[in-house]
Design an enzyme around this catalytic site. Structure first.
Site, PDB file in Angstrom:
ATOM      1  N   SER A 153      -9.781   1.760   2.740  1.00  0.00           N
ATOM      2  CA  SER A 153      -8.925   2.543   1.871  1.00  0.00           C
ATOM      3  C   SER A 153      -7.867   1.713   1.126  1.00  0.00           C
ATOM      4  O   SER A 153      -7.287   2.205   0.156  1.00  0.00           O
ATOM      5  CB  SER A 153      -8.206   3.614   2.689  1.00  0.00           C
ATOM      6  OG  SER A 153      -7.356   3.025   3.641  1.00  0.00           O
ATOM      7  N   SER A 176      -9.933  -0.594   6.926  1.00  0.00           N
ATOM      8  CA  SER A 176      -9.351  -0.465   5.586  1.00  0.00           C
ATOM      9  C   SER A 176      -8.651  -1.692   5.020  1.00  0.00           C
ATOM     10  O   SER A 176      -8.308  -1.702   3.841  1.00  0.00           O
ATOM     11  CB  SER A 176      -8.369   0.698   5.560  1.00  0.00           C
ATOM     12  OG  SER A 176      -9.079   1.880   5.387  1.00  0.00           O
ATOM     13  N   LYS A 235       0.856  -1.188   0.000  1.00  0.00           N
ATOM     14  CA  LYS A 235       0.000   0.000   0.000  1.00  0.00           C
ATOM     15  C   LYS A 235       0.894   1.241   0.000  1.00  0.00           C
ATOM     16  O   LYS A 235       1.907   1.271   0.702  1.00  0.00           O
ATOM     17  CB  LYS A 235      -0.903  -0.038   1.237  1.00  0.00           C
ATOM     18  CG  LYS A 235      -1.960   1.049   1.292  1.00  0.00           C
ATOM     19  CD  LYS A 235      -2.885   0.845   2.499  1.00  0.00           C
ATOM     20  CE  LYS A 235      -3.974   1.905   2.598  1.00  0.00           C
ATOM     21  NZ  LYS A 235      -4.855   1.697   3.763  1.00  0.00           N
TER      22      LYS A 235
HETATM   23  N1  GLN Z   1     -13.152   4.029   6.176  1.00  0.00           N
HETATM   24  C1  GLN Z   1     -12.530   4.435   7.408  1.00  0.00           C
HETATM   25  C2  GLN Z   1     -12.154   5.908   7.342  1.00  0.00           C
HETATM   26  O1  GLN Z   1     -12.389   6.507   6.336  1.00  0.00           O
HETATM   27  C3  GLN Z   1     -11.375   3.556   7.736  1.00  0.00           C
HETATM   28  C4  GLN Z   1     -10.140   3.932   7.030  1.00  0.00           C
HETATM   29  C5  GLN Z   1      -8.980   3.072   7.421  1.00  0.00           C
HETATM   30  O2  GLN Z   1      -9.118   2.055   8.067  1.00  0.00           O
HETATM   31  N2  GLN Z   1      -7.805   3.545   7.056  1.00  0.00           N
HETATM   32  O3  GLN Z   1     -11.647   6.441   8.293  1.00  0.00           O
END
Ligand code: GLN
Length: 492
Positions: A157, A181, A82
């Site tokens: 994400s 994410s 990532k």
């Molecule tokens: N969707 C969540 C957010 O927008 C989690 C994101 C993540 O785990 N990095 O904060």
């Protein structure tokens, strides 16, 4: 062995076959690079690929094996990272204009460990900017698409990592998980995603989003591969003061031995309103499988789940607003050319460098931490955090593992929620409490919707119960063939 079957082979088997010299690291790497060349224009899973460096790394591994050297557990296995993990190779952008041209001077600890295990890095994957989002549409470089249906999002994400693994563009990938994410995109792309216990994997070199919630973990096509990758990255690190000081167990050792006398908790709060009937059916069917295989199924209650999203969307932005203060146009990252004094330099660099969702989070977080509001928001969210932890402690007196859906629904179409932040935040309703409590969570494929999109079940366990969870998930995957289905990637 044909190239197609190489990209269908698990990371575990690739490592075995390369070590036994049945196949070479070079042909393996080439097979995945060919997949990237064929499909990444459509998927946009990668921000950057390392074809040259990857082939050189693979050639070096083949030469070392020719010499009879004994290499690490991932020697020759093509892996994607990532793009919020620092690498000396290439850029580390967090899919943000702010870091568009940022070259890290060092490797993240997980990157170092994978390198030491012999992994071949094929590239850096797309994400929602600074990992804020649930669809990968918040990337400053354009969205990633779901390999199962390219009109749909891959989740986020870590959507680039999920799409790359599901589309066979790499054998495995790393993601990061602050509120879901890893697990949410894993569910939406039909792969396995594991968020380890907070502290099990070093965060050194992971660009910080919300430091008390962030964890790095494996995203793989099967459960055994998750154990293989976790083995390589877990364990104490002097460079992360929150890393757990004890040596973790070998997660592969008993991976094929199902856990005995397992009690599975079903939290009623995770099966209520808003859950798609297809997802509910798939998860219940999986639970029935465990029941037939001797598990005791117990109802549990996690009453504070309903405050999870509210608490998360105070705590995570609060920490983010503090972590992102470092991007000021002075130290590193984007710098405006339109400023006549220092204040303008800060303001304009940040206004130009950060996209709308990141700006929204910084404002939310700064507000929640500001004097006069701190007690009402931040402190209260921290109290809720304790209540959520207490819920899990009580539940884990009655059961060993909790099973729930990972997401309320299968993948949605691009654009469906991008103008409605609240609808997007609700994608995380089942995943955030795990980070809030610091416990491990995993998403495992458990079926397909009527429109052919993958569905994931979530397993949650007490801290450091990764071994049990992995063995339980392995029992399930060996009896099902969800992972063997392959998306036909349609170009857009
Ligand atoms: N969707 C969540 C957010 O927008 C989690 C994101 C993540 O785990 N990095 O904060």
């Amino acid at each position: 062995m044909s190239d197609a079957s190489l990209t269908e082979t698990s990371a575990y088997e690739l490592a075995q076959r390369i070590a036994k010299r049945e196949i070479t690291a070079t042909e393996t790497t080439r097979a995945f690079l060919d997949q990237i060349a064929a499909h990444d224009d459509t998927l946009h899973a990668f921000n950057e690929t390392y074809s040259g460096a990857a082939l050189a790394q693979a050639a070096a591994i083949d030469t070392a094996l020719d010499r009879g050297e004994k290499l690490g557990t991932l020697a020759g296995v093509p892996i994607a990272l990532k793009d919020n993990l620092c690498t000396v190779e290439g850029r580390t952008t967090c899919s943000s204009k702010m870091l568009q041209n940022f070259y890290s001077p060092y490797d993240a600890t997980v990157v170092k460990r994978l390198k030491a295990a012999g992994a071949v890095f094929v590239g850096k994957t797309n994400l929602d900017e600074f990992a804020m989002g649930s669809s990968t549409e918040n990337s400053a470089f354009g969205p990633t698409r779901n390999p199962w249906n390219t009109r749909c999002v891959p989740g986020g994400s870590s959507g680039g990592s999920a799409a790359a693994v599901a589309g066979r563009l790499c054998a495995a990938a790393l993601g990061s998980d602050t509120g879901g994410s890893i697990r949410q995109p894993a569910a939406l792309c039909g792969i396995v995603g594991l968020k380890p216990t907070y502290g099990l994997v070093s965060r050194y070199g992971l660009v910080a989003f919300a430091s008390s919630l962030d964890q790095i973990g494996p995203m793989t096509r099967d459960v055994r591969d998750a154990a293989l990758i976790l083995n390589a990255i877990a364990g104490p690190d002097i460079k992360d003061s929150t890393s757990w000081p004890q040596t973790p167990p070998d997660y592969l050792m008993d991976i094929d031995k199902p856990p005995e006398k397992i009690r599975i908790g079903l939290p009623k709060e995770f099966f209520g309103d808003g859950l798609s009937p297809e997802v509910a059916t798939a998860v219940h069917t999986a639970v029935d499988f465990f029941r037939r295989n001797g598990a005791e199924i117990v109802p549990v209650s996690l009453p504070h789940t309903r405050y999870g999203i509210a608490a998360y969307y105070v705590i995570a932005p609060a920490e983010a607003s503090s972590n992102l203060a470092r991007y000021d146009g002075v130290h590193y990252g984007h710098r405006t050319t339109q400023a006549s004094d220092l204040f303008e330099l800060y303001a304009a660099s940040r206004a130009e460098g950060f996209g709308p969702e990141v700006q929204r989070r910084v404002m939310l977080g700064t507000y929640a931490l500001s004097s006069g509001y701190y007690d009402a928001y931040y402190l209260r969210a921290q109290r809720v955090r304790q209540l959520i932890k207490d819920d899990f402690d009580r539940a884990f007196e009655l059961c060993d593992v909790i099973i729930s859906p990972t997401t309320p629904d299968a993948a949605f179409e691009l654009g469906a929620k991008s103008n409605d932040p609240l609808a997007m935040y609700l994608c995380d309703v089942f995943t955030v409490t795990c980070n809030i409590a610091g416990i491990p969570g995993m998403s495992v494929p458990c079926g397909f919707s009527s429109s052919g999109l993958p569905i994931g079940m979530q397993m949650l366990g007490p801290v450091f119960s990764e071994s049990t969870m992995l063995r339980l998930a392995r029992l399930y995957e060996l009896a099902h063939d969800w992972q063997k289905r392959r998306p036909m990637i349609a170009s857009v």
